[in-house]
Structure formats: C-alpha cells, structure tokens
Design a protein around this motif. Structure first.
Motif, PDB file in Angstrom:
ATOM      1  N   LEU A  17      21.442   7.768  35.853  1.00  0.00           N
ATOM      2  CA  LEU A  17      21.369   8.542  37.090  1.00  0.00           C
ATOM      3  C   LEU A  17      20.243   9.572  37.013  1.00  0.00           C
ATOM      4  N   LEU A  18      20.074  10.188  35.866  1.00  0.00           N
ATOM      5  CA  LEU A  18      18.969  11.134  35.682  1.00  0.00           C
ATOM      6  C   LEU A  18      17.622  10.435  35.855  1.00  0.00           C
ATOM      7  N   THR A  19      17.501   9.250  35.295  1.00  0.00           N
ATOM      8  CA  THR A  19      16.248   8.504  35.414  1.00  0.00           C
ATOM      9  C   THR A  19      15.984   8.129  36.862  1.00  0.00           C
ATOM     10  N   ALA A  20      17.045   7.744  37.580  1.00  0.00           N
ATOM     11  CA  ALA A  20      16.887   7.413  38.992  1.00  0.00           C
ATOM     12  C   ALA A  20      16.417   8.612  39.796  1.00  0.00           C
ATOM     13  N   ALA A  21      16.766   9.823  39.335  1.00  0.00           N
ATOM     14  CA  ALA A  21      16.346  11.047  40.019  1.00  0.00           C
ATOM     15  C   ALA A  21      14.972  11.528  39.547  1.00  0.00           C
ATOM     16  N   ALA A  54      31.232  16.999  46.321  1.00  0.00           N
ATOM     17  CA  ALA A  54      30.498  18.264  46.389  1.00  0.00           C
ATOM     18  C   ALA A  54      31.342  19.407  45.831  1.00  0.00           C
ATOM     19  N   THR A  55      32.612  19.410  46.163  1.00  0.00           N
ATOM     20  CA  THR A  55      33.504  20.458  45.674  1.00  0.00           C
ATOM     21  C   THR A  55      33.637  20.399  44.154  1.00  0.00           C
ATOM     22  N   LEU A  56      33.817  19.193  43.630  1.00  0.00           N
ATOM     23  CA  LEU A  56      33.949  19.024  42.187  1.00  0.00           C
ATOM     24  C   LEU A  56      32.689  19.473  41.454  1.00  0.00           C
ATOM     25  N   ALA A  57      31.525  19.210  42.051  1.00  0.00           N
ATOM     26  CA  ALA A  57      30.253  19.504  41.392  1.00  0.00           C
ATOM     27  C   ALA A  57      29.757  20.919  41.668  1.00  0.00           C
ATOM     28  N   LEU A  82      26.889  16.254  39.060  1.00  0.00           N
ATOM     29  CA  LEU A  82      27.409  15.160  39.888  1.00  0.00           C
ATOM     30  C   LEU A  82      27.871  13.995  39.015  1.00  0.00           C
ATOM     31  N   ALA A  83      27.064  13.655  38.008  1.00  0.00           N
ATOM     32  CA  ALA A  83      27.421  12.552  37.118  1.00  0.00           C
ATOM     33  C   ALA A  83      28.714  12.861  36.362  1.00  0.00           C
ATOM     34  N   GLU A  84      28.837  14.093  35.904  1.00  0.00           N
ATOM     35  CA  GLU A  84      30.051  14.497  35.194  1.00  0.00           C
ATOM     36  C   GLU A  84      31.259  14.464  36.123  1.00  0.00           C
ATOM     37  N   SER A  85      31.085  14.928  37.353  1.00  0.00           N
ATOM     38  CA  SER A  85      32.185  14.940  38.321  1.00  0.00           C
ATOM     39  C   SER A  85      32.628  13.536  38.699  1.00  0.00           C
ATOM     40  N   LEU A  86      31.712  12.584  38.641  1.00  0.00           N
ATOM     41  CA  LEU A  86      32.045  11.190  38.933  1.00  0.00           C
ATOM     42  C   LEU A  86      32.666  10.482  37.736  1.00  0.00           C
ATOM     43  N   GLY A  87      32.706  11.164  36.605  1.00  0.00           N
ATOM     44  CA  GLY A  87      33.286  10.561  35.413  1.00  0.00           C
ATOM     45  C   GLY A  87      32.442   9.448  34.833  1.00  0.00           C
ATOM     46  N   GLU A 142      22.306   5.454  44.382  1.00  0.00           N
ATOM     47  CA  GLU A 142      23.206   5.385  43.237  1.00  0.00           C
ATOM     48  C   GLU A 142      24.420   6.298  43.419  1.00  0.00           C
ATOM     49  N   LEU A 143      24.208   7.481  43.962  1.00  0.00           N
ATOM     50  CA  LEU A 143      25.332   8.389  44.205  1.00  0.00           C
ATOM     51  C   LEU A 143      26.314   7.802  45.209  1.00  0.00           C
ATOM     52  N   ARG A 144      25.793   7.195  46.279  1.00  0.00           N
ATOM     53  CA  ARG A 144      26.693   6.575  47.263  1.00  0.00           C
ATOM     54  C   ARG A 144      27.476   5.424  46.630  1.00  0.00           C
ATOM     55  N   ARG A 145      26.795   4.646  45.782  1.00  0.00           N
ATOM     56  CA  ARG A 145      27.481   3.523  45.131  1.00  0.00           C
ATOM     57  C   ARG A 145      28.598   4.027  44.222  1.00  0.00           C
TER      58      ARG A 145
END
Length: 262
Positions: free
Chosen positions: A71-75, A29-32, A57-62, A13-16
């Motif tokens: 994303l949390l559930t996927a983790a 990584a820098t943003l997060a 990471l989710a916040e940094s991806l907007g 999901e992160l790569r997508r």
C-alpha cells in the motif's frame, strides 16, 4: 508487489481493502484518526496521502506487513518493513529462540511453518508424521499441509481425514477471503482434491476434533496450537507461525514419550 497494485494506485487499493473488510469510509476514517472527507479525497485521487496516514489506514484495515508495504508503494513511498532472509544475522536471535522452543516442546511434535505450508524448522518428534510417506513429499523444502493431506503422505493414516482435512482447508479459505491470493487459491484447490467429503450426522462437532493418526506404536490423538509473532516488524518473521501438537489424551502422551526415549 504486483503490477496491478502499481497501476491501480492507493485510492483503488483502499477501496478494494475496505470492500474486503466490509468497513465504510466513515468507519475507516474514524479508526485511522482522520476525516471521511479526507479519505474520500484520497480514494478519488484528489489528494495524495502522507506516509503517516497511509500507515495508519493500513494498520486500521488489519493488513499484513507485506500488504502494508504494498500500500505504501502504491502511494509512492518506499516500504518501511524489512524483509530479511531467515538465515540473515538480523534474525539470528529469533532462530535461536525458535530452536529452543522446538526442543522444549519434545517429546511432542512442533514445526515452524512459512507461507503455503513450507517447513523451515522442526523438532525430532515430527518423524511420527513422515512414517511411510513417499520420498518426493519429504524432499526439502517439505510442505507440511501437502504432506498431511496427500494420499502418498499422512492421509492413509489419518483416521478422521474428512473432518481433519476440512478443518485445514476451511482455515486456508478464511485466510484467502481476508487476504486474496491467487497462488493460495490454487493451493487450496489442490488440497481440497485430496480430502473426501465428510458426512454431517447428529453427532457432528464441526472441525473441533483432534487428529487421529495411526502410527507404528498405536493411534495418536493430537490437538494443534498455532503461535504467531504478533509484534514482528520484519515481513519474514511476521509470516512465520509455530505449529505445536499436543496429546489429546494420556495414552497419546505416553506413546510419544516412549518414542522419544527410543
């Protein structure tokens, strides 16, 4: 949450999402506030991320609140953002505030819109949009986007339907590019089928034009403002937006004032 997300895992999901946002591992990584090595390990499945880094990471991806929960559930974590029903007591102060805003916008039309164009609240001035519309388009819950562009709705009265309709559709397409949604794709395809092609001439201004709407009292020229709840922590509230219409000229303002007085 879709079965696909559960099966893919947080790394996929992160790569997508990085691909959709067009950011590199290093940039994200820098943003997060983490390292590229750590992010690489998460994406490859060699490291299980902590809840806090997933949220960053989710916040940094907007991502939207709903997407952050996914994303949390996927983790492997429980969602952290509540999703309340609009009628629940938790959102009672919000409903009261929205009703006050809608009333305060009179004599101009204003609506509160949920995802896919569903109207959840409106003021009395929106009756200018329902003139002559087919009864089936006015059955609750009304879909404002469909009402605007459908040939049995407002479309015959929108004098600049090609330009105005494309403005709506391109905004929706931009949303699907940012957050892919097959259901929204289907809805956009439906709406696009209602809108004729707009010729591009020497005086073309893109989509920066008021809506020109014929009414029983004369032509209205309306511009739109959209307001969202940027600091919301409830999924339902975060997905609402207030769509307020303002007169683009004095004649329209006067016409709407006279309608309200009647």
């Amino acid at each position: 949450m879709s079965t696909t997300i559960r099966e893919n895992g947080v790394g996929t999901e992160l790569r997508r999402w990085r691909g959709l946002r067009r950011v590199s591992q290093l940039e994200l990584a820098t943003l997060a506030g983490t390292t590229q090595r750590h992010l690489s390990f998460i994406e490859s499945g060699r490291s299980r991320p902590g809840r806090a880094i997933v949220i960053r990471l989710a916040e940094s991806l907007g991502l939207s609140l709903r997407e952050r929960n996914d994303l949390l559930t996927a983790a492997g974590y429980a969602p952290v953002f509540a999703e309340s029903g609009l009628e629940e007591s938790a959102l009672r102060p919000v409903r009261a505030a929205l009703e006050q805003i809608l009333h305060g916008h009179l004599p101009y039309p204003a609506l509160v819109i949920a995802p896919y164009g569903r109207v959840v609240a409106a003021n009395d001035a929106v009756e200018v949009f329902t003139e002559g519309a087919a009864p089936e388009l006015l059955e609750p819950p009304v879909n404002m986007l469909r009402l605007m562009l459908h040939p049995d709705g407002m479309a015959p009265r929108v004098r600049n339907l090609p330009e105005w309709g494309r403005h709506i559709i391109e905004n929706l397409r931009a949303r699907t590019r940012r957050s892919p949604d097959p259901r929204l794709d289907d809805f956009v395809a439906e709406l696009a089928g209602y809108v004729p092609q707009a010729p591009v001439g020497p005086e073309h201004l893109g989509f920066a034009v008021p809506m020109r709407l014929a009414s029983a009292d004369g032509e209205l020229r309306l511009i739109t403002t959209l307001t969202s709840f940027a600091t919301a922590t409830d999924v339902t509230l975060a997905e609402l937006h207030l769509e307020a219409f303002l007169p683009a000229d004095q004649a329209t303002a006067e016409l709407l004032r006279r309608r309200a007085e009647r």
